[in-house]
Design a protein around this motif. Structure first.
Motif, mmCIF file in Angstrom:
data_model
loop_
_atom_site.group_PDB
_atom_site.id
_atom_site.type_symbol
_atom_site.label_atom_id
_atom_site.label_comp_id
_atom_site.label_asym_id
_atom_site.label_seq_id
_atom_site.Cartn_x
_atom_site.Cartn_y
_atom_site.Cartn_z
ATOM 1 N N PHE A 1 3.703 6.131 -4.939
ATOM 2 C CA PHE A 1 3.700 4.687 -5.129
ATOM 3 C C PHE A 1 3.372 4.330 -6.571
ATOM 4 O O PHE A 1 2.548 4.976 -7.211
ATOM 5 C CB PHE A 1 2.662 4.026 -4.211
ATOM 6 N N ILE A 2 4.035 3.283 -7.074
ATOM 7 C CA ILE A 2 3.711 2.720 -8.378
ATOM 8 C C ILE A 2 3.031 1.383 -8.126
ATOM 9 O O ILE A 2 3.648 0.474 -7.562
ATOM 10 C CB ILE A 2 4.970 2.514 -9.225
ATOM 11 N N PRO A 3 1.765 1.215 -8.494
ATOM 12 C CA PRO A 3 1.081 -0.056 -8.220
ATOM 13 C C PRO A 3 1.594 -1.175 -9.105
ATOM 14 O O PRO A 3 1.892 -0.973 -10.276
ATOM 15 C CB PRO A 3 -0.388 0.270 -8.519
ATOM 16 N N LEU A 4 1.699 -2.366 -8.526
ATOM 17 C CA LEU A 4 2.160 -3.535 -9.262
ATOM 18 C C LEU A 4 1.100 -4.621 -9.355
ATOM 19 O O LEU A 4 0.922 -5.228 -10.402
ATOM 20 C CB LEU A 4 3.416 -4.113 -8.599
ATOM 21 N N HIS A 5 0.403 -4.870 -8.234
ATOM 22 C CA HIS A 5 -0.547 -5.987 -8.196
ATOM 23 C C HIS A 5 -1.407 -5.856 -6.952
ATOM 24 O O HIS A 5 -0.935 -5.426 -5.899
ATOM 25 C CB HIS A 5 0.215 -7.313 -8.176
ATOM 26 N N ASP A 6 -2.680 -6.228 -7.078
ATOM 27 C CA ASP A 6 -3.553 -6.275 -5.905
ATOM 28 C C ASP A 6 -4.021 -7.709 -5.676
ATOM 29 O O ASP A 6 -4.103 -8.501 -6.599
ATOM 30 C CB ASP A 6 -4.751 -5.337 -6.056
ATOM 31 N N THR A 7 -4.299 -8.018 -4.438
ATOM 32 C CA THR A 7 -4.778 -9.361 -4.081
ATOM 33 C C THR A 7 -6.293 -9.339 -3.977
ATOM 34 O O THR A 7 -6.862 -9.458 -2.899
ATOM 35 C CB THR A 7 -4.159 -9.812 -2.743
ATOM 36 N N ASN A 8 -6.922 -9.146 -5.128
ATOM 37 C CA ASN A 8 -8.365 -8.917 -5.138
ATOM 38 C C ASN A 8 -8.991 -9.669 -6.315
ATOM 39 O O ASN A 8 -9.153 -9.117 -7.406
ATOM 40 C CB ASN A 8 -8.647 -7.420 -5.246
ATOM 41 N N LYS B 1 -9.588 -1.783 1.999
ATOM 42 C CA LYS B 1 -8.753 -2.637 2.845
ATOM 43 C C LYS B 1 -7.921 -3.657 2.071
ATOM 44 O O LYS B 1 -7.092 -4.356 2.663
ATOM 45 C CB LYS B 1 -9.632 -3.384 3.851
ATOM 46 N N VAL B 2 -8.142 -3.770 0.764
ATOM 47 C CA VAL B 2 -7.423 -4.764 -0.028
ATOM 48 C C VAL B 2 -5.933 -4.427 -0.053
ATOM 49 O O VAL B 2 -5.528 -3.271 -0.145
ATOM 50 C CB VAL B 2 -7.991 -4.806 -1.464
ATOM 51 N N LYS B 3 -5.102 -5.470 0.028
ATOM 52 C CA LYS B 3 -3.658 -5.292 -0.010
ATOM 53 C C LYS B 3 -3.179 -5.096 -1.450
ATOM 54 O O LYS B 3 -3.614 -5.796 -2.366
ATOM 55 C CB LYS B 3 -2.965 -6.503 0.598
ATOM 56 N N VAL B 4 -2.265 -4.161 -1.617
ATOM 57 C CA VAL B 4 -1.735 -3.825 -2.933
ATOM 58 C C VAL B 4 -0.209 -3.826 -2.866
ATOM 59 O O VAL B 4 0.377 -3.215 -1.958
ATOM 60 C CB VAL B 4 -2.231 -2.437 -3.402
ATOM 61 N N TRP B 5 0.418 -4.517 -3.815
ATOM 62 C CA TRP B 5 1.874 -4.441 -3.940
ATOM 63 C C TRP B 5 2.224 -3.193 -4.727
ATOM 64 O O TRP B 5 1.696 -2.952 -5.811
ATOM 65 C CB TRP B 5 2.422 -5.668 -4.663
ATOM 66 N N PRO C 1 9.769 -2.453 -2.884
ATOM 67 C CA PRO C 1 8.472 -3.135 -2.921
ATOM 68 C C PRO C 1 7.817 -3.161 -1.546
ATOM 69 O O PRO C 1 8.447 -3.503 -0.539
ATOM 70 C CB PRO C 1 8.834 -4.545 -3.404
ATOM 71 N N LEU C 2 6.559 -2.773 -1.507
ATOM 72 C CA LEU C 2 5.793 -2.762 -0.265
ATOM 73 C C LEU C 2 4.422 -3.351 -0.521
ATOM 74 O O LEU C 2 3.884 -3.243 -1.621
ATOM 75 C CB LEU C 2 5.633 -1.331 0.276
ATOM 76 N N LYS C 3 3.850 -3.945 0.505
ATOM 77 C CA LYS C 3 2.480 -4.426 0.441
ATOM 78 C C LYS C 3 1.665 -3.640 1.464
ATOM 79 O O LYS C 3 1.843 -3.811 2.662
ATOM 80 C CB LYS C 3 2.413 -5.928 0.728
#
Length: 237
Positions: free
Chosen positions: A2-9, A163-167, A175-177
């Motif tokens: 996976f290549i991380p793009l953004h986290d909702t944190n 548990k934080v969601k990561v794009w 793209p996955l979350k």
């Protein structure tokens, strides 16, 4: 992978991730100024003087280091435990490390504060290089890159916010979350798997594992008082 793009944190304790951004800017500036050849070219021989070379790190005397004989910059080996973190072999190497640092570094900095985060980052990188050198003491290949320090951030983030969601981008295009435990857990397992499969020394798998171990231990003691471990919240919007 996976290549991380953004986290909702969102940040909770600091206004802005000044140290994370400063580290990214410094890494990019060093690469552009010295390693691209555009401004102040640093040839391979002198660049290697700032890298960690396991066979030289524990050398008994300065005279045993090859760069004294070749005329390269006489950089003390102990200093290379820090300087190696700010050199990269290619744009892909640099951008990969900086992307992980950008996505996950801010929340680790938030959990520690600015000064402790600087210490944490450097300590993870130093331990990564020491473990790599200890496991490959005869290697004369130079070790460069922020991967060890970034691995420490990955371990800390996983312990803080599983548990934080990561794009992410799966297979470079999908793209996955997903939760951080999946995204980072798979990355961590890949490091151990690659260590068993890849017997070459071109990728410093032991440095990655050393950074992971350092980050997992240091976050227990260096986080701010009251910051929980294994937070069950999934982050903000």
């Amino acid at each position: 992978m996976f290549i991380p793009l953004h986290d909702t944190n969102p940040l909770k304790r600091i206004d802005y991730q000044y140290v994370t951004v400063a580290i990214i800017v410094l890494n990019v500036a060093i690469y552009v100024i010295f390693q691209t050849g555009w401004i102040i070219p640093l040839d391979n021989e002198n660049a290697a003087a700032f890298a960690v070379v396991p066979a030289e790190l524990f050398a008994p005397s300065p005279e045993s280091r090859p760069f004294f004989a070749t005329g390269a910059l006489p950089v003390p080996e102990r200093f290379t435990l820090i300087s190696y973190m700010f050199l990269h072999g290619s744009w892909i190497h640099l951008l990969g490390n900086m992307l992980f640092l950008w996505v996950f570094g801010d929340n680790v900095e938030d959990a520690m504060g600015h000064i402790r985060f600087i210490m944490f980052y450097l300590m993870c990188g130093i331990f990564a290089a020491v473990l790599h050198s200890w496991m490959l003491p005869q290697s004369d290949l130079p070790l460069i890159g922020a991967s060890g320090a970034v691995a420490g951030i990955i371990a800390a983030y996983l312990i803080l916010h599983p548990k934080v969601k990561v794009w992410v981008l799966a297979l470079w295009r999908i793209p996955l979350k997903i939760t951080a435990s999946w995204a980072l857990g798979i990355w961590i397992l890949a490091q151990f798997g690659n260590l068993l499969i890849d017997s070459e020394e071109n990728v410093a798998w032991w440095a990655h594992i050393g950074g992971l171990a350092a980050g997992a231990v240091l976050i227990l003691f260096m986080r701010r008082r009251g910051v929980p471990l294994f937070d069950k919240t999934r982050g903000g919007a």
